[in-house]
Design a protein around this motif. Sequence first.
Motif, mmCIF file in Angstrom:
data_model
loop_
_atom_site.group_PDB
_atom_site.id
_atom_site.type_symbol
_atom_site.label_atom_id
_atom_site.label_comp_id
_atom_site.label_asym_id
_atom_site.label_seq_id
_atom_site.Cartn_x
_atom_site.Cartn_y
_atom_site.Cartn_z
ATOM 1 N N ARG A 111 0.899 -1.274 0.210
ATOM 2 C CA ARG A 111 0.021 -0.044 0.108
ATOM 3 C C ARG A 111 0.882 1.172 0.025
ATOM 4 N NH1 ARG A 111 -2.614 -1.170 4.234
ATOM 5 N NH2 ARG A 111 -4.205 -2.550 3.057
ATOM 6 N N GLU A 112 2.076 1.294 0.431
ATOM 7 C CA GLU A 112 2.864 2.254 0.825
ATOM 8 C C GLU A 112 3.546 2.424 -0.611
ATOM 9 O OE1 GLU A 112 5.212 5.702 1.873
ATOM 10 O OE2 GLU A 112 3.354 4.671 2.576
ATOM 11 N N ARG A 115 1.297 4.355 -2.823
ATOM 12 C CA ARG A 115 1.118 5.610 -2.559
ATOM 13 C C ARG A 115 2.378 6.468 -3.219
ATOM 14 N NH1 ARG A 115 2.347 9.604 0.926
ATOM 15 N NH2 ARG A 115 4.085 8.451 2.013
ATOM 16 N N GLN A 116 3.619 5.828 -2.739
ATOM 17 C CA GLN A 116 4.817 6.281 -3.320
ATOM 18 C C GLN A 116 4.760 6.669 -4.943
ATOM 19 O OE1 GLN A 116 7.106 8.045 -1.849
ATOM 20 N NE2 GLN A 116 6.277 7.654 0.095
ATOM 21 N N SER A 162 -6.716 8.299 -2.759
ATOM 22 C CA SER A 162 -5.499 9.301 -2.581
ATOM 23 C C SER A 162 -5.848 10.552 -1.650
ATOM 24 C CB SER A 162 -4.642 9.566 -3.670
ATOM 25 O OG SER A 162 -4.227 8.529 -4.434
ATOM 26 N N THR A 165 -6.620 10.026 1.893
ATOM 27 C CA THR A 165 -5.343 9.968 2.736
ATOM 28 C C THR A 165 -4.472 11.088 2.959
ATOM 29 O OG1 THR A 165 -4.026 9.117 1.065
ATOM 30 C CG2 THR A 165 -5.266 7.348 2.163
ATOM 31 N N ASP A 167 -3.262 12.834 0.153
ATOM 32 C CA ASP A 167 -2.264 12.676 -1.053
ATOM 33 C C ASP A 167 -3.121 12.956 -2.305
ATOM 34 O OD1 ASP A 167 0.019 12.108 0.747
ATOM 35 O OD2 ASP A 167 -0.314 9.939 0.598
#
Length: 360
Positions: A111-112, A115-116, A162, A165, A167
Amino acid sequence: MPPLDLHVAVFGASGAGKTVLLAAFYRAQTQPSFQEEYAYKIQAVNKAQGNQLLGRFYRLEEGKFPEGSTRFDEIEFDFFPRDLPEAAVRVHWYDYPGRWWEDEPVDAEEREAMRQGLLKLGMSQVGILLADGAKYRSEGTGYIRWLFEHFADECDRLRRTSAATGDEVSFPREWILALSKADLFPPDYGARDFEREVCRDADDQLAKLCSVLRAEHAFGHRFMLLSSVAAPADAQVDPRTSLGVRALAPAVLVSTVEGAVREAQATRKEKSAKETFFQGLRDLVQFVDSVDDFLPKRYQIVSKILRFVSIKDFASTRVDRLKKVREDALRRGDTFKAVLTGMVAALRDEEGLRAYHQNQ
């Protein structure tokens, strides 16, 4: 002088051919014959990544097609002019895994990573959506409609997820729709034919996708045919059979400039509705010294590009003229002009004209 940075994000569902394309893209443009013909070559910034790509390609020659990537990959390539030591352009290639379209992240680490990866998409000047040529050949335009609907829904979901969260994901504003596995189509089938079929049979889905991406001109006017390798029944791969691979980086370059022109035109209160791209480019060149003041950060490299490639070079359809400009730049040791002009020429030769088409 540091190289110009071009950022490109590549999307495609599992099996569309992104992994094979990347290996063929690298292998084709590291060869002495390519350097001799196009006056530049590429090199992976990370040696281990370069070796991995070559390994994939050589396994292709044995008929061993690689499994698709399951993670977000960032690979950097430097473009070097023939016989000159300084890199002129650095392409940052972001490969968004097809599996991420279809399944939820398996754990917090993935998940990270997602996101990145999404945050890096906002750095990209150009996005490439890769359509699976094998599916298009067997299923027709119904497959293209599904692809656009699916991609639009996924982009909308990613944006909403996004935002929740904190972002805010930003997608590229300039896009190329590319058809992979083009060796499955007749030799006289070109990007213009692909464009005609898509715009005729999937116009509603195109409009929806542009709306989701919040970019009116995102899709519908840049089309490519790409064949990384030919794969006959005996699976013996001939590395000389690729199509469009050599035109891929040039298409990204030109799309970046076109995007900057549109951004610049949008800032002006008065402009003719019939104003052409090259009229807009001419205006942009006139203000090139201050272009960084009003262009978004992702387009600021255009101020550098336009110092080395003239309007005449962008507009010229004569390959012989472009090659002469390129060779003159090489003799003078003008790294940037040599590579950039060479890229424009690659869209004008016989392969480039079949593999790349824009209708505006």
